[in-house]
Design an enzyme around this catalytic site. Sequence first.
Site, PDB file in Angstrom:
ATOM      1  N   TRP A   9      55.655  55.031   9.581  1.00 58.66           N
ATOM      2  CA  TRP A   9      55.451  53.591   9.842  1.00 58.66           C
ATOM      3  C   TRP A   9      56.740  52.912   9.681  1.00 58.66           C
ATOM      4  CZ3 TRP A   9      57.891  52.485   5.239  1.00 58.66           C
ATOM      5  CH2 TRP A   9      57.521  53.208   4.206  1.00 58.66           C
ATOM      6  N   ASN A  10      58.010  53.586   9.384  1.00 58.43           N
ATOM      7  CA  ASN A  10      59.127  52.736   8.971  1.00 58.43           C
ATOM      8  C   ASN A  10      59.701  52.317  10.354  1.00 58.43           C
ATOM      9  OD1 ASN A  10      60.006  55.513   9.455  1.00 58.43           O
ATOM     10  ND2 ASN A  10      61.816  55.109   8.185  1.00 58.43           N
TER      11      ASN A  10
ATOM     12  N   LYS B 227      50.617  59.766  18.266  1.00 57.66           N
ATOM     13  CA  LYS B 227      49.640  59.661  17.137  1.00 57.66           C
ATOM     14  C   LYS B 227      50.511  58.717  15.880  1.00 57.66           C
ATOM     15  CE  LYS B 227      48.303  60.149  13.084  1.00 57.66           C
ATOM     16  NZ  LYS B 227      48.222  59.083  12.069  1.00 57.66           N
TER      17      LYS B 227
ATOM     18  N   GLY C 282      58.350  62.207   9.692  1.00 55.04           N
ATOM     19  CA  GLY C 282      57.787  62.114   8.435  1.00 55.04           C
ATOM     20  C   GLY C 282      58.145  62.497   6.950  1.00 55.04           C
ATOM     21  N   GLY C 283      57.038  62.481   6.009  1.00 51.20           N
ATOM     22  CA  GLY C 283      57.546  63.273   4.749  1.00 51.20           C
ATOM     23  C   GLY C 283      57.664  64.731   4.803  1.00 51.20           C
TER      24      GLY C 283
ATOM     25  N   GLU D 271      61.732  65.874  11.648  1.00 51.74           N
ATOM     26  CA  GLU D 271      62.667  64.821  11.065  1.00 51.74           C
ATOM     27  C   GLU D 271      62.155  64.521   9.792  1.00 51.74           C
ATOM     28  OE1 GLU D 271      65.438  64.113  12.412  1.00 51.74           O
ATOM     29  OE2 GLU D 271      65.169  64.680  14.533  1.00 51.74           O
ATOM     30  N   LEU D 272      62.576  64.850   8.619  1.00 52.31           N
ATOM     31  CA  LEU D 272      62.060  64.502   7.470  1.00 52.31           C
ATOM     32  C   LEU D 272      62.919  63.723   6.707  1.00 52.31           C
ATOM     33  CD1 LEU D 272      60.679  68.250   6.814  1.00 52.31           C
ATOM     34  CD2 LEU D 272      59.723  66.351   8.328  1.00 52.31           C
TER      35      LEU D 272
ATOM     36  N   CYS E 140      64.916  56.731   6.567  1.00 48.43           N
ATOM     37  CA  CYS E 140      65.198  58.268   6.352  1.00 48.43           C
ATOM     38  C   CYS E 140      66.731  58.466   5.870  1.00 48.43           C
ATOM     39  CB  CYS E 140      64.819  58.987   7.476  1.00 48.43           C
ATOM     40  SG  CYS E 140      65.423  58.658   9.018  1.00 48.43           S
TER      41      CYS E 140
ATOM     42  N   GLU F   7      63.709  61.432  -3.068  1.00 45.33           N
ATOM     43  CA  GLU F   7      63.653  60.433  -2.146  1.00 45.33           C
ATOM     44  C   GLU F   7      62.724  59.434  -2.536  1.00 45.33           C
ATOM     45  OE1 GLU F   7      61.807  60.745   1.780  1.00 45.33           O
ATOM     46  OE2 GLU F   7      63.343  60.061   2.592  1.00 45.33           O
TER      47      GLU F   7
HETATM   48  P1  NAD Z   1      54.129  60.536   6.279  1.00 42.12           P
HETATM   49  O1  NAD Z   1      54.415  62.093   6.338  1.00 42.12           O
HETATM   50  O2  NAD Z   1      53.093  60.236   5.276  1.00 42.12           O
HETATM   51  O3  NAD Z   1      53.110  60.381   7.658  1.00 42.12           O
HETATM   52  C1  NAD Z   1      53.788  60.576   8.889  1.00 42.12           C
HETATM   53  C2  NAD Z   1      52.895  60.686  10.014  1.00 42.12           C
HETATM   54  O4  NAD Z   1      52.101  62.032   9.938  1.00 42.12           O
HETATM   55  C3  NAD Z   1      51.760  59.589   9.985  1.00 42.12           C
HETATM   56  O5  NAD Z   1      51.624  59.252  11.297  1.00 42.12           O
HETATM   57  C4  NAD Z   1      50.659  60.136   9.621  1.00 42.12           C
HETATM   58  O6  NAD Z   1      49.394  59.875   9.848  1.00 42.12           O
HETATM   59  C5  NAD Z   1      50.794  61.734   9.882  1.00 42.12           C
HETATM   60  N1  NAD Z   1      50.173  62.629   8.894  1.00 42.12           N
HETATM   61  C6  NAD Z   1      49.573  62.667   7.727  1.00 42.12           C
HETATM   62  N2  NAD Z   1      48.820  63.751   7.252  1.00 42.12           N
HETATM   63  C7  NAD Z   1      48.969  64.571   8.280  1.00 42.12           C
HETATM   64  C8  NAD Z   1      48.497  65.828   8.470  1.00 42.12           C
HETATM   65  N3  NAD Z   1      47.824  66.715   7.598  1.00 42.12           N
HETATM   66  N4  NAD Z   1      48.680  66.338   9.717  1.00 42.12           N
HETATM   67  C9  NAD Z   1      49.299  66.030  10.712  1.00 42.12           C
HETATM   68  N5  NAD Z   1      49.707  64.352  10.675  1.00 42.12           N
HETATM   69  C10 NAD Z   1      49.603  63.917   9.537  1.00 42.12           C
HETATM   70  O7  NAD Z   1      55.203  59.634   6.406  1.00 42.12           O
HETATM   71  P2  NAD Z   1      55.371  58.156   6.298  1.00 42.12           P
HETATM   72  O8  NAD Z   1      55.037  57.741   4.916  1.00 42.12           O
HETATM   73  O9  NAD Z   1      54.462  57.452   7.277  1.00 42.12           O
HETATM   74  O10 NAD Z   1      56.937  57.797   6.395  1.00 42.12           O
HETATM   75  C11 NAD Z   1      57.949  58.277   5.503  1.00 42.12           C
HETATM   76  C12 NAD Z   1      58.587  59.546   5.600  1.00 42.12           C
HETATM   77  O11 NAD Z   1      59.083  59.700   6.964  1.00 42.12           O
HETATM   78  C13 NAD Z   1      59.797  59.459   4.776  1.00 42.12           C
HETATM   79  O12 NAD Z   1      59.933  60.773   3.993  1.00 42.12           O
HETATM   80  C14 NAD Z   1      61.023  59.643   5.592  1.00 42.12           C
HETATM   81  O13 NAD Z   1      62.274  59.956   5.090  1.00 42.12           O
HETATM   82  C15 NAD Z   1      60.535  60.098   6.584  1.00 42.12           C
HETATM   83  N6  NAD Z   1      61.401  59.650   7.912  1.00 42.12           N
HETATM   84  C16 NAD Z   1      62.071  60.478   8.553  1.00 42.12           C
HETATM   85  C17 NAD Z   1      62.670  60.051   9.562  1.00 42.12           C
HETATM   86  C18 NAD Z   1      63.984  61.007  10.303  1.00 42.12           C
HETATM   87  O14 NAD Z   1      64.586  60.754  11.356  1.00 42.12           O
HETATM   88  N7  NAD Z   1      64.502  62.172   9.678  1.00 42.12           N
HETATM   89  C19 NAD Z   1      62.642  58.603  10.228  1.00 42.12           C
HETATM   90  C20 NAD Z   1      61.921  58.135   9.456  1.00 42.12           C
HETATM   91  C21 NAD Z   1      61.188  58.481   8.509  1.00 42.12           C
END
Ligand code: NAD
Length: 494
Positions: free
Chosen positions: A153-154, A177, A230-231, A252-253, A286, A386
């Site tokens: 979402w960020n 997605k 994501g995370g 990309e975490l 991130c 984090e």
């Molecule tokens: P999140 O991991 O909760 O969600 C990310 C995405 O994954 C969402 O679309 C979510 O709906 C989906 N998702 C959730 N469960 C899933 C599953 N079981 N299977 C498949 N998809 C699933 O992350 P967030 O809270 O939206 O974002 C924050 C995290 O993202 C932080 O850890 C941040 O550091 C990371 N991030 C990394 C970068 C990078 O480029 N390295 C950039 C931005 C954010």
Amino acid sequence: MSLQTFRMYIDGAWCDAESGQTYDSLDPADGKPWAAFPDAGEADVDRAVTAADTAFHSSEWRSLTATARGKLLRKLGDLIAENTESLARLESKDNGKLIRETRGQVSYLPEFFYYTAGLADKIEGETLPLDKPDMMAYTIREPLGVVAAIIPWNSPLYLTAIKLAPALAAGNTIVLKPSEHASATLIELVRLAEQAGIPKGVINIVTGLGAGAGAALTRHPLVRKIAFTGGAETARHVVRSSADNFARLSLELGGKSPQIIFPDADLDSALNGVVAGIFAASGQSCVAGSRILVHASVYAEFVDRLVARATQIKIGHPGEDSSEMGPMATEQQLAVVERFVEKAKAAGAKLRLGGKRPASMHGQGWYYEPTIFECESIADELMQEEVFGPVAALIPFTDEDQALAMANDSQYGLAAGIWTRDIARAHRLARSVHSGIIWVNTYRAVSAMASIGGFKNSGYGRESGIDSVLEYTERKTVWINLSSEPMADPFVMR
Ligand code: NAD
């Protein structure tokens, strides 16, 4: 007030979830629902992936030259440029980021499409210098098939652009997605892609929850690549899903990026870099520079100046140009930040600023004050985990070796800031800090030409930059027998 409603886009048609179910998106500035999105289930995801697979094999998409694909991406870049303000406003409403920040990001967004469009017809194979005189061999780079792009979402538009542009440039098709917390701008992006004339089925979007639509998408047997941001915990689910379809992965975490400040640095500049690193986007970045290592000789002065500077930050509605810090994107994220802060206080970290919701924004959404802690040890939770919020953790170091050891004492390795005027030291540390991005005397700089990605638990694979398209291709080797002799003994390897 009635909610704004959005629809998904599958196989060139706007649609609701087959179940008719929806979820609401809440405005981080007031905590109230403002929009409703289809909550896609397994059947919707299957339709989207099947449409993307059919489009991938269609003559309409396959017969487009790489140059023509590049032109489509350029057209999409132009349309984004024409719609900068509305996209920026929508993203700010959806995830609570400052309009200053979203406007800046969206204004630059077309560059990712222009740059990557130019790469589309430069995906070349090689001729191999074989050790077999009667043979020649060459390679072809081919697209993979259906790409599943999972977005947090960020920074939804930016994080989608660096997946969508190279995926299409290389000739793949895609299912997007978005996060259930910020889905709106990706739907608008797909609307622009439709206007740009991208053939039906090539881009699809399914909105839905992570455990529902997200999980169904990543384990779908027709998905050939998952581009995930994501995370780390979610990434582990995604990696397990890919055990079913053997889809390639890029991850990309998160990060816990160090900012290392030496006494010879321009401290005014370092101060701004530290503020940018941890308080811009309310720390929901991130690459947040969340652990700040400062040489002992300037430590006390630097902390005092940072506290004084952060006290001046104007917290306000994200849609106002004068605001410098907006809300957290979700109530859950606010609760996460509060938990980290309470634990740090209980563990004895010294709270120098913030550590609470701002009284000035009482009852108005999910705001949190810029927060500054001094830590005793690099092993402290605030130095290791984090937070994804506006929480800076500072610690002094005595020499370069100690600074390096502290910087690398992390499960993460996404980014690092080095502040020094000593050019040799800057290059030494750039080589030895374990992270995918090193910024020297700057922070949070982004370019379509520069790759991003992590070491260690910050993930693998690289996005953006000249190699980004290759991450969406598979290498094929073609052998040609040049000999006029008949093929000899069939039981011996040639
Ligand atoms: P999140 O991991 O909760 O969600 C990310 C995405 O994954 C969402 O679309 C979510 O709906 C989906 N998702 C959730 N469960 C899933 C599953 N079981 N299977 C498949 N998809 C699933 O992350 P967030 O809270 O939206 O974002 C924050 C995290 O993202 C932080 O850890 C941040 O550091 C990371 N991030 C990394 C970068 C990078 O480029 N390295 C950039 C931005 C954010």
